[in-house]
Design a protein around this motif. Structure first.
Motif, PDB file in Angstrom:
ATOM      1  N   GLY A 104      -1.997   4.072   9.282  1.00 36.84           N
ATOM      2  CA  GLY A 104      -2.665   4.927   8.336  1.00 36.84           C
ATOM      3  C   GLY A 104      -4.413   4.209   8.094  1.00 36.84           C
ATOM      4  O   GLY A 104      -4.080   2.893   8.201  1.00 36.84           O
ATOM      5  N   MET A 105      -4.793   4.770   7.526  1.00 35.26           N
ATOM      6  CA  MET A 105      -5.866   4.281   6.505  1.00 35.26           C
ATOM      7  C   MET A 105      -5.413   3.011   5.557  1.00 35.26           C
ATOM      8  O   MET A 105      -6.480   2.058   5.806  1.00 35.26           O
ATOM      9  CB  MET A 105      -6.761   5.282   5.081  1.00 35.26           C
ATOM     10  CG  MET A 105      -6.952   6.016   6.562  1.00 35.26           C
ATOM     11  SD  MET A 105      -9.233   5.078   7.629  1.00 35.26           S
ATOM     12  CE  MET A 105      -9.756   5.002   6.014  1.00 35.26           C
ATOM     13  N   ARG A 106      -4.290   3.647   4.656  1.00 42.64           N
ATOM     14  CA  ARG A 106      -3.568   2.409   4.060  1.00 42.64           C
ATOM     15  C   ARG A 106      -3.386   1.259   4.833  1.00 42.64           C
ATOM     16  O   ARG A 106      -3.463  -0.313   4.351  1.00 42.64           O
ATOM     17  CB  ARG A 106      -2.812   2.736   2.666  1.00 42.64           C
ATOM     18  CG  ARG A 106      -3.080   1.806   1.289  1.00 42.64           C
ATOM     19  CD  ARG A 106      -1.708   2.480   1.002  1.00 42.64           C
ATOM     20  NE  ARG A 106      -2.477   3.628  -0.225  1.00 42.64           N
ATOM     21  CZ  ARG A 106      -1.546   3.986  -0.841  1.00 42.64           C
ATOM     22  NH1 ARG A 106      -0.500   3.337  -0.865  1.00 42.64           N
ATOM     23  NH2 ARG A 106      -1.919   4.382  -1.734  1.00 42.64           N
ATOM     24  N   GLN A 107      -2.785   1.173   4.670  1.00 45.18           N
ATOM     25  CA  GLN A 107      -2.027   0.421   5.922  1.00 45.18           C
ATOM     26  C   GLN A 107      -3.344  -1.007   6.931  1.00 45.18           C
ATOM     27  O   GLN A 107      -3.124  -1.655   6.980  1.00 45.18           O
ATOM     28  CB  GLN A 107      -0.652   0.398   6.961  1.00 45.18           C
ATOM     29  CG  GLN A 107      -0.043   0.920   6.033  1.00 45.18           C
ATOM     30  CD  GLN A 107      -0.162   2.853   5.508  1.00 45.18           C
ATOM     31  OE1 GLN A 107      -0.853   3.485   6.200  1.00 45.18           O
ATOM     32  NE2 GLN A 107       1.740   3.392   5.279  1.00 45.18           N
ATOM     33  N   CYS A 108      -3.677  -0.117   7.154  1.00 41.85           N
ATOM     34  CA  CYS A 108      -4.916  -1.092   8.632  1.00 41.85           C
ATOM     35  C   CYS A 108      -5.457  -1.190   7.888  1.00 41.85           C
ATOM     36  O   CYS A 108      -5.812  -2.277   8.439  1.00 41.85           O
ATOM     37  CB  CYS A 108      -5.147   0.499   9.168  1.00 41.85           C
ATOM     38  SG  CYS A 108      -6.925  -0.011  10.439  1.00 41.85           S
ATOM     39  N   GLY A 109      -6.329  -0.996   6.603  1.00 45.74           N
ATOM     40  CA  GLY A 109      -6.456  -1.636   6.033  1.00 45.74           C
ATOM     41  C   GLY A 109      -6.632  -2.746   5.043  1.00 45.74           C
ATOM     42  O   GLY A 109      -7.143  -3.690   5.520  1.00 45.74           O
ATOM     43  N   ASN A 110      -5.600  -2.920   5.094  1.00 41.10           N
ATOM     44  CA  ASN A 110      -4.767  -4.173   4.858  1.00 41.10           C
ATOM     45  C   ASN A 110      -4.515  -5.228   5.620  1.00 41.10           C
ATOM     46  O   ASN A 110      -4.986  -6.234   5.345  1.00 41.10           O
ATOM     47  CB  ASN A 110      -3.689  -4.010   3.684  1.00 41.10           C
ATOM     48  CG  ASN A 110      -3.159  -3.146   2.862  1.00 41.10           C
ATOM     49  OD1 ASN A 110      -3.800  -2.855   1.652  1.00 41.10           O
ATOM     50  ND2 ASN A 110      -2.460  -1.978   2.485  1.00 41.10           N
ATOM     51  N   ILE A 111      -4.359  -4.767   6.832  1.00 44.20           N
ATOM     52  CA  ILE A 111      -3.685  -5.553   7.547  1.00 44.20           C
ATOM     53  C   ILE A 111      -5.658  -6.068   8.268  1.00 44.20           C
ATOM     54  O   ILE A 111      -5.424  -7.719   8.188  1.00 44.20           O
ATOM     55  CB  ILE A 111      -3.084  -5.177   8.948  1.00 44.20           C
ATOM     56  CG1 ILE A 111      -1.931  -5.109   8.460  1.00 44.20           C
ATOM     57  CG2 ILE A 111      -2.561  -6.305  10.234  1.00 44.20           C
ATOM     58  CD1 ILE A 111      -0.989  -3.616   9.187  1.00 44.20           C
ATOM     59  N   LYS A 112      -6.399  -5.367   8.462  1.00 43.05           N
ATOM     60  CA  LYS A 112      -7.392  -5.872   8.633  1.00 43.05           C
ATOM     61  C   LYS A 112      -8.717  -6.600   7.995  1.00 43.05           C
ATOM     62  O   LYS A 112      -8.994  -7.638   8.331  1.00 43.05           O
ATOM     63  CB  LYS A 112      -8.529  -4.170   9.216  1.00 43.05           C
ATOM     64  CG  LYS A 112      -8.168  -3.627  10.206  1.00 43.05           C
ATOM     65  CD  LYS A 112      -8.877  -3.983  11.274  1.00 43.05           C
ATOM     66  CE  LYS A 112      -8.670  -3.481  12.555  1.00 43.05           C
ATOM     67  NZ  LYS A 112      -9.413  -3.723  13.413  1.00 43.05           N
ATOM     68  N   THR A 113      -7.962  -6.800   6.433  1.00 45.54           N
ATOM     69  CA  THR A 113      -8.190  -7.374   5.322  1.00 45.54           C
ATOM     70  C   THR A 113      -8.625  -8.358   5.423  1.00 45.54           C
ATOM     71  O   THR A 113      -8.613  -9.637   5.409  1.00 45.54           O
ATOM     72  CB  THR A 113      -8.443  -7.054   4.311  1.00 45.54           C
ATOM     73  OG1 THR A 113      -9.152  -5.069   4.064  1.00 45.54           O
ATOM     74  CG2 THR A 113      -9.159  -7.899   3.016  1.00 45.54           C
ATOM     75  N   PHE A 114      -6.277  -8.527   5.571  1.00 39.58           N
ATOM     76  CA  PHE A 114      -6.027  -9.978   6.103  1.00 39.58           C
ATOM     77  C   PHE A 114      -6.204 -10.821   7.561  1.00 39.58           C
ATOM     78  O   PHE A 114      -7.154 -11.613   7.064  1.00 39.58           O
ATOM     79  CB  PHE A 114      -4.545  -9.712   6.150  1.00 39.58           C
ATOM     80  CG  PHE A 114      -3.740 -10.670   7.158  1.00 39.58           C
ATOM     81  CD1 PHE A 114      -3.125 -11.983   5.741  1.00 39.58           C
ATOM     82  CD2 PHE A 114      -3.754 -11.059   8.440  1.00 39.58           C
ATOM     83  CE1 PHE A 114      -2.359 -12.577   6.305  1.00 39.58           C
ATOM     84  CE2 PHE A 114      -2.334 -12.794   8.770  1.00 39.58           C
ATOM     85  CZ  PHE A 114      -2.252 -13.525   7.581  1.00 39.58           C
ATOM     86  N   LEU A 115      -6.863 -10.297   8.372  1.00 39.18           N
ATOM     87  CA  LEU A 115      -7.564 -10.638   9.419  1.00 39.18           C
ATOM     88  C   LEU A 115      -8.771 -11.021   9.538  1.00 39.18           C
ATOM     89  O   LEU A 115      -9.254 -12.070   9.564  1.00 39.18           O
ATOM     90  CB  LEU A 115      -7.140  -9.838  10.833  1.00 39.18           C
ATOM     91  CG  LEU A 115      -5.707  -9.258  11.366  1.00 39.18           C
ATOM     92  CD1 LEU A 115      -5.839  -7.865  11.846  1.00 39.18           C
ATOM     93  CD2 LEU A 115      -5.479 -10.656  11.997  1.00 39.18           C
TER      94      LEU A 115
END
Length: 173
Positions: A104-115
């Motif tokens: 979902g957007m929240r989980q994806c956004g958190n992981i992408k920000t980390f990457l």
């Protein structure tokens, strides 16, 4: 009207639609590299609500590519890889990015920000290390500062599709 009939109408209107997500008569999907959101009205006609292009490369992916490329340049100049996983990290980077895009957007956004932060930070540390001839405190500081800037200025949601029915983050105005 049965739910599958709504999808059939969307497919009839957009023959190449993929990644179809449906909430009753509201449907989202991918057509020719664009995310299309629309609904089927009472006359069984498609009404388009939104269309936006999907980015082929986002900041998180670009940061990881920059890390791999600067590492490659460093290795070709005789520097050693500090990461204990060595080339074994590459499949992990691809897998984590793929995993993020399925969330979902929240989980994806958190992981992408980390990457994004780790990729851009590591590439900055690599550049300073190559310039100095060895890993220094400046390498660590540059990595940390660039990583922190990427964390703040490259939000990860640009690489996330975000589909109907997924939990959204509400913001108080």
């Amino acid at each position: 009207m049965p739910a599958n009939d709504w999808t059939a109408i969307a497919q009839k209107h957009y023959p190449g639609i993929t990644n179809i997500h449906q909430e009753v008569n509201v449907i989202e999907g991918i057509v020719d590299g664009q995310k299309i959101t629309g609904y089927i009205d009472v006359n069984e006609e498609w009404v388009e609500l939104q269309r936006r292009p999907l980015k082929p490369l986002d900041a998180a992916e670009a940061g990881q590519i920059a890390d791999v490329m600067t590492t490659g340049v460093g290795l070709s100049q005789g520097f050693a890889e500090a990461n204990q996983l060595g080339l074994g990290i590459l499949p992990l980077k691809f897998a984590l990015n793929y995993y993020a895009e399925q969330q979902g957007m929240r989980q994806c956004g958190n992981i992408k920000t980390f990457l994004s932060a780790t990729g851009w930070g590591a590439s900055a540390a690599n550049i300073v290390t190559m310039t100095a001839g060895t890993f220094t405190g400046g390498s660590a500081v540059a990595g940390f500062l660039v990583g922190a800037m990427a964390w703040n200025y490259f939000p990860g949601t640009e690489g996330c599709e975000g589909w109907l029915g997924q939990p959204v983050e509400l913001t108080r105005i």
